[in-house]
Design an enzyme around this catalytic site. Structure first.
Site, mmCIF file in Angstrom:
data_model
loop_
_atom_site.group_PDB
_atom_site.id
_atom_site.type_symbol
_atom_site.label_atom_id
_atom_site.label_comp_id
_atom_site.label_asym_id
_atom_site.label_seq_id
_atom_site.Cartn_x
_atom_site.Cartn_y
_atom_site.Cartn_z
ATOM 1 N N ASP A 266 0.879 -1.160 0.000
ATOM 2 C CA ASP A 266 0.000 0.000 0.000
ATOM 3 C C ASP A 266 0.926 1.223 0.000
ATOM 4 O O ASP A 266 2.106 1.128 0.326
ATOM 5 C CB ASP A 266 -0.932 -0.019 1.225
ATOM 6 C CG ASP A 266 -2.151 0.847 0.996
ATOM 7 O OD1 ASP A 266 -3.179 0.607 1.636
ATOM 8 O OD2 ASP A 266 -2.078 1.767 0.150
HETATM 9 C C1 GLC Z 1 -4.402 4.209 -0.181
HETATM 10 C C2 GLC Z 1 -5.305 3.005 0.009
HETATM 11 C C3 GLC Z 1 -5.231 2.020 -1.117
HETATM 12 C C4 GLC Z 1 -5.019 2.778 -2.413
HETATM 13 C C5 GLC Z 1 -3.630 3.390 -2.360
HETATM 14 C C6 GLC Z 1 -3.337 4.252 -3.586
HETATM 15 O O1 GLC Z 1 -3.818 4.587 1.007
HETATM 16 O O2 GLC Z 1 -5.177 2.295 1.247
HETATM 17 O O3 GLC Z 1 -6.469 1.285 -1.126
HETATM 18 O O4 GLC Z 1 -5.141 1.901 -3.519
HETATM 19 O O5 GLC Z 1 -3.430 4.150 -1.191
HETATM 20 O O6 GLC Z 1 -4.152 5.372 -3.602
#
Ligand code: GLC
Length: 740
Positions: A266
């Site tokens: 993430d």
């Molecule tokens: C965010 C989310 C994830 C998302 C990523 C990119 O913090 O937790 O679901 O795809 O970052 O935006």
């Protein structure tokens, strides 16, 4: 004295022998060659530096390819409900494109409420086409985290409280996306069931609970759906950060399940140089360096899998073998997507908006109805619509699933389309909820400012209700902080903004009253006995208003079923202590600690096993027609297999669909098991008077629990029950059978 040149020649010979020369010449041009040949060929031509470059972000939403070999970078995009508008190379700010307004599909909880595998395939295909058209290779979705607490701010992005339902629906979604040469990146792996302190809490879970509740949907996505990517989650599991959690990523995902795709962190979820290398992370994505800290931007060389990784490779602390595994997985993903079979996708097509409308409508749940629905307003009559959610656009907001869509049909607009010219449609706001109209610089263009006081708003609505033929309340939650929104959890399941008081006041004067709750998570409904009908609607995307009007007017016969329990009160749920949620500080622990003491008893598993009454049960949903289930039977079908049959009949006057559900109950287990567990469902569309005989198959795995001591699934001999019904509580037949 030996000639120095001889010595040099000897050294060069040894060097060549130890480090086979990299292949030169053009990359393997034969795109139809077997995937693994292409991967190994490319790998053999790459330097260590080029391989390391693959393993981390080069911009906000891309990770490097191999320019020298003509291998393009990988483009990642949110999100599970639609293709996120383009942001700048290294900023979250909008790039300001004028051609990236997408089709906003319904929230995944809305898809889950359809209980329709075919619609999930349609959903995946449609969103995959939009991703491909926008030249995105990895779709950061779907999310399949279980609904452990109704307070989780991202409940709207997930598929409910039951692993079987989420597993059944995630598989077609993944397949549909990947048919377009786009990788589905299933998230957030794993036991990421809240937003409170999501980057600093360890989810401490026993193995049985992990394997029975929190892993199945991910395992189905990988082993049945063939998912090409998985996203590690921000939290820790049993004390190790999930973006480099050895047990989750190496032992379970890659070894036990045979996952051959990429693990992506993430954004900012990678927290350690050494663990990132050896514990299964393949691509480190992020916001800045050093995990989540707001460090220097455009500093990708400082990422854990960048210069620190190169340094470890050069001084021998890291092996090229592990690097080759990462690079192979990334190359495999590139050859499966942008360098795979040619696909062109499609974007904002009428077909996609039609799909969005169909999915949204089919997931709307008719919770209660005394016959007031479908709406019937006399010629020249008055329909009073009350509530901010009749007007407020909801595609914008909610966090990373935020979308810029070409258009969003709000309920009020759709109701005017239906009733104007026949009856008067009047709107009263009733309360003020969230007046923001933009997120991440994506704007709705609405003006939600309000000068009236709460008291004035209420009295205006009650006044307007006096002469209405029907009051249609459309309220619920929204995507602001502390509601259905990434990064925050709710504090309770009570409706905010004084809506309960308003609903009661309206119900006291209304001739007829229908309440539509628009939310992505459960809410308390203390006024349920005082209103004629209740509908659970969702963040339905671009066509949400049309979908709701379709159901309210009967153009679509509702067939949605709750993917989660609607409890009477939060306190009735299984999370009783801070230790369970949202977690506690413990002596000597750097991070918050949260213990899943309730084990497998979440959702209906908890309420039904403890005999706790609920407002509306998991799997509940009514229709404008009626159905009956008859002739239910169970019979042995070979060793350790059983066939459960039942006949469904449409006993009403309109065509409609029903979801027949099969639960099992292990009557004499050596461990405490839920009194029922969903192990099958079929959605069947029948004309009035039509009947259909349904058949379900049960095998050992369906009857098993996970025995952590043996690390295997165990089906114990003895008595079982097969429960056949149309919700977890509405059981038409309880069938006894025995496993030998
Ligand atoms: C965010 C989310 C994830 C998302 C990523 C990119 O913090 O937790 O679901 O795809 O970052 O935006």
């Amino acid at each position: 004295m030996k000639s120095p040149y001889l010595l040099l020649a000897a050294l060069v010979t040894v060097a060549i022998a130890c480090f086979p020369a990299r292949k030169t010449g053009p990359l393997y041009a034969d795109a139809s060659a077997p995937l693994e040949e292409r991967v190994q060929d490319a790998l053999s031509r790459m330097s260590v530096e080029e391989k390391v470059a693959l393993t981390h972000a080069q911009s906000k939403f891309s990770s490097a390819g191999v320019p020298r070999l003509g291998i393009p970078e990988l483009w990642h995009t949110d999100g599970p409900h639609g293709i996120r508008p383009e942001v700048l190379w290294d900023e979250w700010d909008q790039a300001g494109w004028t051609n990236d307004s997408c089709t906003a599909f319904p929230a995944l909880v809305n898809l889950a409420a359809t209980w329709d595998r075919e619609l999930s395939l349609l959903y995946g295909r449609s969103i995959g086409e939009e991703a491909r058209y926008r030249e995105k290779d990895i779709l950061l979705g779907p999310g399949v985290n279980m609904g452990r607490t109704p307070l989780n701010g991202r409940t709207f992005e997930y598929m409910g409280e039951d692993p079987y339902l989420a597993s059944a629906l995630v598989v077609p979604y993944v397949k549909g996306v990947q048919e377009n040469g786009v990788a589905a990146c299933v998230k957030h792996f794993a036991v990421n069931n809240q937003e409170v302190r999501r980057t600093a809490t360890s989810s401490n879970v026993d193995d049985r609970t992990l394997y029975e509740i929190y892993l199945p949907a991910f395992q189905a996505a990988v082993q049945e759906g063939g998912a090409w990517a998985i996203m590690g989650s921000y939290n820790l599991y049993n004390g190790q950060f999930n973006c480099h959690n050895k047990k989750l990523l190496c032992d379970i995902l890659k070894d036990e399940w045979g996952f051959d795709g990429v693990v992506i962190s993430d954004w900012g979820g990678c927290r350690d140089d050494d663990e990132a290398i050896v514990n299964g992370l393949d691509i480190e994505m992020g916001t800045w360096t050093n995990g989540l800290s707001g460090n220097a931007s455009d500093s990708y060389a400082n990422y854990h899998l960048a210069n620190p990784y190169l340094a470890r490779l050069r001084d021998g602390r890291a092996t090229e073998e592990v690097l080759n595994d990462k690079a192979s997985r990334i190359l495999r993903t590139i050859f499966r997507t942008s360098m795979g079979e040619q696909h062109f996708g499609s974007f904002n097509s009428p077909e996609h908006y039609a799909a969005a409308r169909k999915i949204a409508a089919e997931g709307i749940v008719l919770l209660q109805n005394d016959g007031t629905l479908p709406l019937s307003i006399p010629e020249g009559g008055k329909l009073l619509v009350v509530g901010e959610n009749a007007y407020k656009m909801m595609v914008v907001g909610g966090g990373s699933s935020n979308l810029k869509t070409k258009y969003e049909i709000i309920p009020l607009e759709a109701l005017h389309e239906v009733f104007d010219g026949h009856a008067q449609v009047v709107w009263e706001r009733g309360y003020v909820g969230d007046t923001t109209t933009d997120y991440n610089k994506v704007v709705t263009g609405q003006d939600l400012s309000e000068s009236r006081s709460a008291g004035q708003l209420l009295s205006d609505a009650v006044q307007a209700a006096q002469d209405a033929d029907c009051v249609l309340f459309i309220g619920g939650l929204n995507k602001s902080d502390g509601q259905d929104n990434e990064g925050t959890d709710r504090e309770d399941i009570v409706l905010p903004y004084g809506q309960d008081t308003l609903i009661e006041a309206l119900a006291a004067v209304a001739k007829k009253m229908v309440v539509v709750n628009i939310s992505g998570s459960p809410v308390a409904m203390p006024w349920a006995p005082k209103v004629n009908a209740i509908v659970q609607s969702w963040y339905g995307g671009s066509e949400s208003g049309h979908a709701l009007a379709d159901v309210l007017t009967g153009a679509v016969n509702p067939s949605g079923k709750l993917p989660f329990t609607m409890p009477l009160a939060l306190a009735d749920g299984p999370l009783k202590t801070e230790r369970q949620y949202p977690g506690i500080r413990e002596e000597g622990q750097e991070w918050w600690q949260e213990y899943y003491d309730e084990g497998v008893f979440i959702g209906y598993r908890w309420y039904s096993s403890k005999g706790i009454p609920v407002q509306f049960p998991f799997g509940h949903g009514l229709s404008y027609t009626t159905f009956s289930l008859s002739d239910a039977a169970v019979k042995a079908a070979g060793k350790d297999r059983f066939t459960v049959t039942a006949t469904l009949t449409n006993t009403g006057s309109v065509a409609g669909a029903e979801v027949v559900q099969l639960y099992i109950s292990d009557v004499e287990a050596s461990v405490e098991r839920p009194v029922k567990e969903l192990k099958g469902f079929q959605k069947v569309y029948l004309k009035p008077g039509e009947s259909r005989k349904l058949s379900f198959s049960l095998g050992r795995k369906d009857l098993s629990f996970f025995d952590a001591s043996k690390h295997e699934w165990v089906a114990e001999a003895g008595a079982f029950k097969a429960l056949v019904g149309t919700s977890s509580e509405d059981i038409a037949a309880s069938l006894d059978f025995s496993l030998r």
